[in-house]
Design an enzyme around this catalytic site. Structure first.
Site, PDB file in Angstrom:
ATOM      1  N   CYS A  52      45.679 -19.827  -4.472  1.00  0.00           N
ATOM      2  CA  CYS A  52      44.403 -20.034  -3.775  1.00  0.00           C
ATOM      3  C   CYS A  52      44.172 -18.950  -2.721  1.00  0.00           C
ATOM      4  CB  CYS A  52      44.362 -21.419  -3.152  1.00  0.00           C
ATOM      5  SG  CYS A  52      44.461 -22.714  -4.411  1.00  0.00           S
ATOM      6  N   THR A  53      45.239 -18.510  -2.082  1.00  0.00           N
ATOM      7  CA  THR A  53      45.123 -17.424  -1.108  1.00  0.00           C
ATOM      8  C   THR A  53      44.774 -16.122  -1.828  1.00  0.00           C
ATOM      9  OG1 THR A  53      46.647 -18.523   0.402  1.00  0.00           O
ATOM     10  CG2 THR A  53      46.331 -16.169   0.732  1.00  0.00           C
TER      11      THR A  53
END
Length: 150
Positions: free
Chosen positions: A44-45
């Site tokens: 997600c980062t």
């Protein structure tokens, strides 16, 4: 489940500051509405940073970016600050939007089943109609901005 050709909902939810996010605010722009599982996880980062790094190119191409996860507004604020994200994140804590878009369901990891968000991106055109869906199998987290621009 939302499909290509469907009208996206006007009210998307509350952002990291508790403000209501409405699709009509982005009239005349295409909206990249991307659903992701969890703040501060590696995939997600990587995805958020790809969108951050490609943000100017996306804006020049007429896109606005909005991220959605079921994390809290406080979690989103930390995620935005830590990664210097230039776009808003919707805190879908009641899971209303993930369910409406059909991206919430059973996932399996290491033989364990649990409920979670399927990483999916919806491209919404200037009239609020979904014109493209990048499915969980298609999303490339590290090059997501370029994937959208293709």
């Amino acid at each position: 489940m939302m499909n290509v050709g469907d009208k996206a909902p006007e009210v998307l939810g509350l952002n990291e500051n508790g403000e209501e996010v409405r699709l009509s605010v982005y009239k005349g722009k295409k909206v990249v509405l991307y659903f992701y599982p969890k703040d501060n996880t590696s995939g997600c980062t990587a995805q958020a940073c790809s969108l951050r790094d490609g943000y100017e190119d996306l804006r020049k191409a007429g896109y606005e970016v909005i991220g959605v996860s079921v994390d809290s507004a406080a979690s989103h604020q930390k995620f935005i600050a830590k990664n210097n994200l230039p776009f808003t994140l919707i805190a879908d804590t009641d899971k209303k939007l993930v369910e409406q878009f059909g991206v919430w369901g059973e996932k399996k990891m290491y033989g364990r089943a649990y409920m979670g968000t399927f990483r999916t991106t919806f491209i919404i055109n200037e009239e609020g109609i979904i014109e493209r869906i990048i499915t969980p199998k298609e999303v490339k987290t590290k090059e997501h901005a370029q994937q959208i621009l293709k």
